[in-house]
Write an enzyme that holds these catalytic residues in place. Structure first.
Site, mmCIF file in Angstrom:
data_model
loop_
_atom_site.group_PDB
_atom_site.id
_atom_site.type_symbol
_atom_site.label_atom_id
_atom_site.label_comp_id
_atom_site.label_asym_id
_atom_site.label_seq_id
_atom_site.Cartn_x
_atom_site.Cartn_y
_atom_site.Cartn_z
ATOM 1 C CD GLU A 283 -3.396 0.035 1.943
ATOM 2 O OE1 GLU A 283 -4.474 -0.497 1.701
ATOM 3 O OE2 GLU A 283 -3.127 0.504 3.062
ATOM 4 C CE LYS A 418 -12.320 1.946 0.893
ATOM 5 N NZ LYS A 418 -11.782 2.947 1.800
#
Ligand code: PA5
Length: 430
Positions: A283, A418
């Protein structure tokens, strides 16, 4: 101590490439220290070590002791940086089988209906003596709005309210000081709250209440863990050479075209640590078309699966071994009279010795096959060494990502799935 072994990686890098990478790593380290690199508002994972908050450690310890005395099950409800660090430390230090204290379970880290349904059935099933299991949940979400975590928490929270007389005693929340739906729920219900400071990102938060409460409930000495990290922080501020060589070696190999960093260990208790590292690195460095893909491998198991790919597939990978030098426990091979299985040549040897030769043999084969191999050695596996390792990984990836001219502390790419998911689910505004 934590020791880096670069020998089998440096043979793949020219002296010039390494020394130029080292200079850049030194500059990046200065940027971290002087807070002049990208994302300076996210360096709180260093300040918590520069100024340890002993009162907070005691508060967490006190609550964890009370929970350990009462709980049968403790659920860690979080995703990504909100649970991987705790799981890593718990997996590394708690017994594989049995063990004392509450059973630690996880939720909110995916949206499998089957998993949640079976978890709830398990929680509802009475103990052998017919009494109800005493269940505590620690919901952990910095934003307080993460769908996976919030949904699982809704289900668990509702059952806790139906089941226990004082439900607020069974629910502990870890989130930001303000904002997010979770803070509204905390205020409305009077749940116990721990704060994740704004300047610490999720994947850098294991040494805050995010990781420390679940780790303490598992019976692990959080002071030794935390102060292990403090020692690594203080030592690397003074003598960063090994750390910068590690970051520079990774950088030089990446710039040679290596695309994957395979994090491998022969110790299954370190697979959670590898998973934490995978998230921390992935990440932090996977931005703007850059970075090595961190892959988690468990040996010997995966030598009999993707080992072929490592040995003879595309030559675009490096390997980072996590090695434990001194075993906690081991088993010695006994001699047998008829030697029917042909294993008497190992009699008198213990499994740690044999596993160690498997590591050395694997490294030798992979280096011969063209895979640069780095090793990170834990002198032994205890709280102090894990604390040291955590900080070294955090500072190493920050330095390395600064060398790529990227911000190690954000994760804008995580929003894309998302948005699409929310649109498909019909969430208002999407
Ligand atoms: O490292 C990170 O910031 C992320 O992995 C987060 O921890 C993860 O997305 C969970 O977010 P939150 O704690 O806001 O629920």
């Amino acid at each position: 101590m934590i020791r880096f072994d670069f020998e089998h990686a440096h043979s793949f890098v020219s002296d010039d490439a390494l020394s130029s990478a080292k200079k850049r790593a030194e500059e990046s380290f200065k940027q971290v220290q002087t807070q002049t690199g990208p994302g300076p508002e996210w360096l709180g994972w260093r300040s918590i070590l520069a100024q340890p908050n002993d009162a907070l450690l005691s508060e967490i310890d006190g609550l964890a002791t009370a929970i350990r005395q009462e709980a049968d099950v403790f659920i860690v409800c979080g995703i990504g940086g909100s649970y991987l660090g705790a799981k890593a430390v718990i997996d590394a230090l708690c017994p594989f089988f049995g063990g004392k204290g509450p059973e630690i379970l996880y939720a909110g880290h995916h949206m499998s209906g089957r998993y949640l349904s079976e978890l709830m059935e398990y929680l509802k099933t009475p103990k052998a003596d017919g009494t109800t299991k005493k269940v505590f949940v620690n919901v952990i979400s910095k934003s307080g709005t993460t769908t996976e975590t919030a949904l699982a928490f809704r289900v668990i929270r509702s059952w806790i309210h139906e089941t226990f007389e004082q439900p607020e005693k069974h629910i502990i929340c870890t989130t930001s000081a303000t904002g997010g739906a979770l803070n509204k729920i905390i205020d409305a219900n009077g749940y116990k709250k721990f704060v994740l400071p704004d300047d610490v990102g999720g994947r850098f938060s294991v040494l805050t209440p995010v990781g420390l409460l679940p780790i303490a409930v598992a019976g692990i000495d959080i002071r030794a863990l935390f102060y292990g990290a403090v020692s690594a922080f203080n030592e690397t501020e003074q003598s960063p050479d090994a750390l910068l060589t590690y970051a520079a070696t990774r950088l030089a190999l990446y710039e040679q075209g290596k695309m994957m960093d395979m994090i491998a260990s022969f110790e299954p208790e370190l697979s959670g640590m590898g998973g934490w590292m995978q998230q921390l690195y992935g990440e932090s460095e996977g931005k703007n078309g850059k970075g090595m893909f961190p892959v988690l491998l468990g040996y010997s198991t995966d030598l009999h699966s993707v080992g072929q790919m490592v040995q003879e597939g595309q030559r675009n990978m490096i390997e980072t071994f996590l090695v434990v030098d001194k075993p906690g426990k081991t088993v010695t091979v006994a001699a047998e009279e008829d030697d029917a299985d042909g294993l008497n040549y190992l009699s008198g040897k213990d499994f740690h010795y044999i596993n160690g030769k498997a590591y050395l043999g694997t490294r030798e084969a992979h280096v011969e096959g063209g895979v640069p191999c780095l090793s990170i050695h834990f002198e032994k596996l205890d709280e102090e060494h894990i604390g040291r390792f955590i900080y070294l990984c955090e500072i190493a990836i920050a330095v390395y990502v600064y060398c790529l001219n990227e911000n190690p502390f954000d994760q804008p790419g995580v929003e894309a799935y998302k948005k699409a998911m929310f649109r498909l689910l019909g969430k208002p505004g999407f």
